[in-house]
Scaffold this active site. Sequence first.
Site, mmCIF file in Angstrom:
data_model
loop_
_atom_site.group_PDB
_atom_site.id
_atom_site.type_symbol
_atom_site.label_atom_id
_atom_site.label_comp_id
_atom_site.label_asym_id
_atom_site.label_seq_id
_atom_site.Cartn_x
_atom_site.Cartn_y
_atom_site.Cartn_z
ATOM 1 N N CYS A 1 6.886 0.128 -0.614
ATOM 2 C CA CYS A 1 5.945 0.135 0.517
ATOM 3 C C CYS A 1 5.294 1.508 0.697
ATOM 4 O O CYS A 1 4.070 1.628 0.779
ATOM 5 C CB CYS A 1 6.667 -0.284 1.786
ATOM 6 S SG CYS A 1 8.254 0.556 2.042
ATOM 7 N N HIS B 1 7.214 2.503 9.034
ATOM 8 C CA HIS B 1 7.220 3.926 8.653
ATOM 9 C C HIS B 1 5.965 4.636 9.195
ATOM 10 O O HIS B 1 4.904 4.026 9.329
ATOM 11 C CB HIS B 1 7.172 4.089 7.131
ATOM 12 C CG HIS B 1 8.237 3.359 6.379
ATOM 13 N ND1 HIS B 1 9.580 3.428 6.675
ATOM 14 C CD2 HIS B 1 8.159 2.556 5.281
ATOM 15 C CE1 HIS B 1 10.265 2.691 5.806
ATOM 16 N NE2 HIS B 1 9.423 2.150 4.953
HETATM 17 N N1 LIG Z 1 12.470 -4.314 2.943
HETATM 18 C C1 LIG Z 1 11.448 -3.543 2.688
HETATM 19 O O1 LIG Z 1 10.895 -2.899 3.579
HETATM 20 C C2 LIG Z 1 10.908 -3.436 1.298
HETATM 21 C C3 LIG Z 1 9.597 -2.950 1.156
HETATM 22 C C4 LIG Z 1 9.041 -2.871 -0.117
HETATM 23 C C5 LIG Z 1 9.792 -3.228 -1.209
HETATM 24 N N2 LIG Z 1 11.083 -3.665 -1.061
HETATM 25 C C6 LIG Z 1 11.827 -4.032 -2.273
HETATM 26 O O2 LIG Z 1 11.859 -5.449 -2.379
HETATM 27 C C7 LIG Z 1 13.060 -5.855 -3.033
HETATM 28 C C8 LIG Z 1 13.796 -6.812 -2.125
HETATM 29 O O3 LIG Z 1 14.122 -6.141 -0.916
HETATM 30 P P1 LIG Z 1 14.316 -6.919 0.454
HETATM 31 O O4 LIG Z 1 14.178 -5.911 1.519
HETATM 32 O O5 LIG Z 1 13.496 -8.149 0.490
HETATM 33 O O6 LIG Z 1 15.851 -7.312 0.345
HETATM 34 P P2 LIG Z 1 16.624 -8.416 1.182
HETATM 35 O O7 LIG Z 1 18.055 -8.017 1.152
HETATM 36 O O8 LIG Z 1 15.971 -8.666 2.478
HETATM 37 O O9 LIG Z 1 16.417 -9.731 0.303
HETATM 38 C C9 LIG Z 1 17.018 -9.908 -0.935
HETATM 39 C C10 LIG Z 1 17.327 -11.390 -1.094
HETATM 40 O O10 LIG Z 1 17.890 -11.593 -2.397
HETATM 41 C C11 LIG Z 1 19.016 -12.438 -2.260
HETATM 42 N N3 LIG Z 1 19.940 -12.227 -3.391
HETATM 43 C C12 LIG Z 1 21.020 -11.396 -3.483
HETATM 44 N N4 LIG Z 1 21.587 -11.503 -4.701
HETATM 45 C C13 LIG Z 1 20.870 -12.417 -5.394
HETATM 46 C C14 LIG Z 1 20.965 -12.961 -6.698
HETATM 47 N N5 LIG Z 1 21.925 -12.600 -7.563
HETATM 48 N N6 LIG Z 1 20.047 -13.890 -7.067
HETATM 49 C C15 LIG Z 1 19.070 -14.295 -6.211
HETATM 50 N N7 LIG Z 1 18.935 -13.813 -4.947
HETATM 51 C C16 LIG Z 1 19.822 -12.879 -4.558
HETATM 52 C C17 LIG Z 1 19.611 -12.095 -0.907
HETATM 53 O O11 LIG Z 1 20.419 -13.148 -0.404
HETATM 54 C C18 LIG Z 1 18.340 -11.890 -0.068
HETATM 55 O O12 LIG Z 1 17.893 -13.094 0.517
HETATM 56 C C19 LIG Z 1 13.805 -4.546 -3.363
HETATM 57 O O13 LIG Z 1 13.433 -4.104 -4.644
HETATM 58 C C20 LIG Z 1 13.280 -3.593 -2.323
HETATM 59 O O14 LIG Z 1 13.409 -2.236 -2.697
HETATM 60 C C21 LIG Z 1 11.635 -3.800 0.176
#
Ligand SMILES: NC(=O)c1ccc[n+]([C@@H]2O[C@H](COP(=O)([O-])OP(=O)(O)OC[C@H]3O[C@@H](n4cnc5c(N)ncnc54)[C@H](O)[C@@H]3O)[C@@H](O)[C@H]2O)c1
Length: 353
Positions: free
Chosen positions: A144, A224
């Site tokens: 992000c 942020h």
């Molecule tokens: N949250 C943010 O603000 C944000 C912003 C930009 C990018 N990201 C990136 O996006 C990605 C996901 O982050 P998020 O915040 O959505 O995480 P999150 O924890 O909210 O979601 C991850 C999901 O994946 C699932 N999961 C866990 N293990 C798994 C597996 N083995 N197979 C399939 N699903 C599985 C979890 O149950 C959960 O629903 C990361 O790379 C993170 O760095 C996050």
Amino acid sequence: MSANKIRVAVNGYGVIGKRIADAIAVQDDMELVGVADVVSDWRIKVAVEKGYAVFASTPEAAEGMSAAGIRVSGNLDDLLTRVDLIADATPKKVAAVNLEKYRASGIKSVFQGGEKHSLTGHSFVAQANYASALGRDTTRVVSCNTTSIVRTLGALKNAGLLKKARGVLIRRATDPWESDHGGVMNTVVPETGIPSHQGPDAQTVDPDLDVVTIALVAAHTTSHLHSWSVELTRTATKEEVLEAFRSAPRIAFLRASEGIVALNSTLEMMADLGRPRGDMWEVGLWEDSLTVKDREVFYNYQVYNQAIVVPETIDAIRAITGIEKDGAISIAKTDRAMGLVREFVRLTDKLAM
Ligand SMILES: NC(=O)c1ccc[n+]([C@@H]2O[C@H](COP(=O)([O-])OP(=O)(O)OC[C@H]3O[C@@H](n4cnc5c(N)ncnc54)[C@H](O)[C@@H]3O)[C@@H](O)[C@H]2O)c1
């Protein structure tokens, strides 16, 4: 690809994955075939309510989902046989293991910013490097904060104004849905190393950027805040700098004069505008406090971390499948389908009425 629609799945239906799924569902050149996860609680039950086909990412998950009364459409391998591409939004480290699986199944993949650049060898921000993603088998949409940096510095660069940029990033402690799990409270925690990773990460998209970032975590969940000090190539007026930002996609102005004085006011406005989940996909840049002093410009902007990477992910899907060769056309198409704007409240239109 079937009937000119890219068949797409989402693996990891969390903060980012559920938003990607909804964004895919509103594109007329994509079909959301299903979503996969490992949880069996309310989070994945909402996907069932929305009518999405739910797949179990692991055998244990299949058992848990069935026990919770969730109709499971198959496992991850089944899902991979039905799609052209998978958007992987699983947590850090999980995704890296998945890439080999996707490659073995012969499908393309888009990862998120928690993964390293080295995983895919390509890092993506639509307005900066759409063309270099064309036809690849995989890419990574940067985080992000990095997305916001490439959008804003890219705007200044395209206008011939950017020399070097130094930014301070005040990060949210945790995402709202998991703020019962942990997160700093009553303090501000500076990262122990400078530069923070976002500056170098922006250079994985545009190696020419002269950028240094300092990051700290604060005790809030509402997105942020970035504060930037940028040296320009020449003396410029405030209007020239604003015009550079105005000319770039996915940057929209916030104004303290309209009562948008803090992160919470923006998010209230997004909710009042009826945006899904109150999301802000644009960089929200404060117009009135932006200040130019000779060859330097200073400004603040807000990054809604839970949503900003979602339109980029849609463009990344179009780029690597090659269904649209022109980045500007893809950006416009995505933005129209999702509802991104150049102005959040169109006072000028109203005055003209
Ligand atoms: N949250 C943010 O603000 C944000 C912003 C930009 C990018 N990201 C990136 O996006 C990605 C996901 O982050 P998020 O915040 O959505 O995480 P999150 O924890 O909210 O979601 C991850 C999901 O994946 C699932 N999961 C866990 N293990 C798994 C597996 N083995 N197979 C399939 N699903 C599985 C979890 O149950 C959960 O629903 C990361 O790379 C993170 O760095 C996050």
